[in-house]
Design a protein around this motif. Structure first.
Motif, PDB file in Angstrom:
ATOM      1  N   GLN A 237       2.416  18.089  -5.234  1.00 18.19           N
ATOM      2  CA  GLN A 237       2.427  19.426  -4.644  1.00 18.19           C
ATOM      3  C   GLN A 237       2.046  19.376  -3.163  1.00 18.19           C
ATOM      4  O   GLN A 237       2.680  20.035  -2.330  1.00 18.19           O
ATOM      5  N   VAL A 238       1.021  18.590  -2.857  1.00 17.62           N
ATOM      6  CA  VAL A 238       0.605  18.464  -1.456  1.00 17.62           C
ATOM      7  C   VAL A 238       1.734  17.866  -0.616  1.00 17.62           C
ATOM      8  O   VAL A 238       2.057  18.373   0.461  1.00 17.62           O
ATOM      9  N   PHE A 239       2.346  16.813  -1.114  1.00 15.51           N
ATOM     10  CA  PHE A 239       3.419  16.144  -0.381  1.00 15.51           C
ATOM     11  C   PHE A 239       4.602  17.083  -0.163  1.00 15.51           C
ATOM     12  O   PHE A 239       5.163  17.150   0.941  1.00 15.51           O
ATOM     13  N   SER A 240       4.991  17.816  -1.197  1.00 14.90           N
ATOM     14  CA  SER A 240       6.140  18.720  -1.081  1.00 14.90           C
ATOM     15  C   SER A 240       5.863  19.848  -0.098  1.00 14.90           C
ATOM     16  O   SER A 240       6.802  20.376   0.518  1.00 14.90           O
TER      17      SER A 240
ATOM     18  N   ILE B 195       0.838  -1.208   0.000  1.00  9.26           N
ATOM     19  CA  ILE B 195       0.000   0.000   0.000  1.00  9.26           C
ATOM     20  C   ILE B 195       0.867   1.250   0.000  1.00  9.26           C
ATOM     21  O   ILE B 195       0.599   2.214  -0.729  1.00  9.26           O
ATOM     22  N   ALA B 196       1.937   1.231   0.817  1.00  8.30           N
ATOM     23  CA  ALA B 196       2.832   2.388   0.892  1.00  8.30           C
ATOM     24  C   ALA B 196       3.508   2.638  -0.457  1.00  8.30           C
ATOM     25  O   ALA B 196       3.634   3.789  -0.893  1.00  8.30           O
ATOM     26  N   LEU B 197       3.922   1.572  -1.122  1.00  5.05           N
ATOM     27  CA  LEU B 197       4.555   1.725  -2.435  1.00  5.05           C
ATOM     28  C   LEU B 197       3.561   2.241  -3.469  1.00  5.05           C
ATOM     29  O   LEU B 197       3.905   3.085  -4.318  1.00  5.05           O
ATOM     30  N   ALA B 198       2.328   1.735  -3.391  1.00  2.82           N
ATOM     31  CA  ALA B 198       1.295   2.199  -4.322  1.00  2.82           C
ATOM     32  C   ALA B 198       1.011   3.684  -4.121  1.00  2.82           C
ATOM     33  O   ALA B 198       0.897   4.452  -5.087  1.00  2.82           O
ATOM     34  N   LEU B 199       0.915   4.103  -2.864  1.00  2.00           N
ATOM     35  CA  LEU B 199       0.674   5.518  -2.581  1.00  2.00           C
ATOM     36  C   LEU B 199       1.866   6.379  -2.994  1.00  2.00           C
ATOM     37  O   LEU B 199       1.690   7.501  -3.475  1.00  2.00           O
ATOM     38  N   ALA B 200       3.065   5.847  -2.806  1.00  2.00           N
ATOM     39  CA  ALA B 200       4.252   6.580  -3.257  1.00  2.00           C
ATOM     40  C   ALA B 200       4.213   6.774  -4.767  1.00  2.00           C
ATOM     41  O   ALA B 200       4.571   7.845  -5.289  1.00  2.00           O
TER      42      ALA B 200
ATOM     43  N   ALA C  53       3.321  10.243  -9.524  1.00  2.00           N
ATOM     44  CA  ALA C  53       2.675  10.360 -10.833  1.00  2.00           C
ATOM     45  C   ALA C  53       1.665  11.490 -10.908  1.00  2.00           C
ATOM     46  O   ALA C  53       1.425  12.039 -11.997  1.00  2.00           O
ATOM     47  N   ASN C  54       1.059  11.845  -9.789  1.00  2.00           N
ATOM     48  CA  ASN C  54      -0.007  12.842  -9.790  1.00  2.00           C
ATOM     49  C   ASN C  54       0.541  14.185  -9.326  1.00  2.00           C
ATOM     50  O   ASN C  54       1.083  14.305  -8.217  1.00  2.00           O
ATOM     51  N   ASP C  55       0.398  15.214 -10.164  1.00  2.89           N
ATOM     52  CA  ASP C  55       0.960  16.526  -9.843  1.00  2.89           C
ATOM     53  C   ASP C  55       0.346  17.123  -8.586  1.00  2.89           C
ATOM     54  O   ASP C  55       1.038  17.781  -7.801  1.00  2.89           O
ATOM     55  N   LEU C  56      -0.965  16.915  -8.387  1.00  2.00           N
ATOM     56  CA  LEU C  56      -1.625  17.459  -7.209  1.00  2.00           C
ATOM     57  C   LEU C  56      -1.062  16.843  -5.943  1.00  2.00           C
ATOM     58  O   LEU C  56      -0.704  17.556  -4.989  1.00  2.00           O
TER      59      LEU C  56
END
Length: 275
Positions: A41-44, A25-30, A35-38
């Protein structure tokens, strides 16, 4: 008839499939974050608060451990007054929610502490050698650290007390027979043996403090949670933001839990081998 478990634990031989699932699950979310710009941006944005979270946790836990050990030793003292003070402290502090304690220390305790400091340095201020301290000089982050220190020290004191009491009395008597002083007995005999009992619950308290450090966001301290709150309130991307916040905290807490389990297992094996 219940199945027997040679290791003494029902899940000792279970494969850690739960961990495999979590890693996947953690790898999938990573992958989604990359892959997703949104989500990128949130993560950064949210990850900028990681340093504050780590610092608040480390500083708060280190101070809480030192204060907790002192309270535990007071509780085990031969002097009744010290024992009563220690018991009073632990019972009162454990009865106050961390969030309430956080507000109390930040807005009541901090001004009182500043007033006390100014009272102590008053002669130096009168001579012009120092400036009086202002409440704003004590940052909200350090007020939060002091609150976590006080809140967790009561629980850690009970951990230390239980660990010290678990040491076999014969070991202490033997140390006395060898002529060791009280401080030497504690440092060379009692504490090293108590440490094996103390470490697992102490590690659990550390993981709990990582999670409770998120409460400092109510004071505006720029930790992970606060960065998420600021971003979500400006973008209205609540689902994405708090999913990332939860993801980061899970990585931190589960990672720490796995490290602590490994350490606990090594300590158990060491005890079984007689080391």
């Amino acid at each position: 008839m219940a199945a027997s478990h040679p290791s003494g634990s029902p899940d000792a031989n279970d494969q850690p499939w739960w961990l495999v699932v979590l890693v996947l699950i953690a790898l999938a979310l990573a992958g989604v974050i990359i892959a997703n710009d949104l989500y990128t941006q949130v993560f950064s944005t949210v990850i900028k608060g990681l340093g504050v979270t780590v610092f608040v946790t480390m500083a708060g836990f280190t101070l809480a451990t030192a204060l907790g050990l002192m309270i535990a030793l007071m509780g085990l003292s031969r002097h009744g007054v010290l024992r009563q003070i220690a018991r009073f402290y632990t019972e009162v502090i454990r009865g106050i929610p961390i969030l309430v304690l956080l507000f109390y220390i930040a807005f009541v305790g901090a001004p009182a502490l500043v007033a006390l400091v100014n009272l102590v340095i008053a002669p130096l201020v009168a001579q012009g050698l120092m400036e009086p301290m202002q409440v704003r000089d004590l940052s909200l982050m350090w007020r939060a650290i002091l609150a976590l220190m006080i809140g967790y020290s009561a629980f850690i004191a009970e951990v230390f007390r239980a660990g010290i009491l678990a040491v076999d009395a014969g070991q202490i008597e033997a140390a006395k027979a060898l002529g060791l002083t009280g401080a030497q007995r504690f440092r060379l005999v009692v504490f090293p043996q108590a440490l094996r009992t103390i470490l697992p619950p102490l590690g659990n308290d550390f993981v709990a403090m990582v999670k409770d450090s998120s409460l400092v966001s109510v004071l505006g301290v720029a930790d992970i949670t606060q960065m998420g709150k600021v971003y979500a309130s400006g973008s209205f991307r609540f689902f994405e933001t708090y999913s990332i916040v939860a993801y980061i905290y899970l990585i931190l807490t589960i990672g720490l839990s796995l490290v602590l389990r490994r350490l606990e297992k090594r300590l158990r094996l060491g005890r079984g081998d007689g080391r």
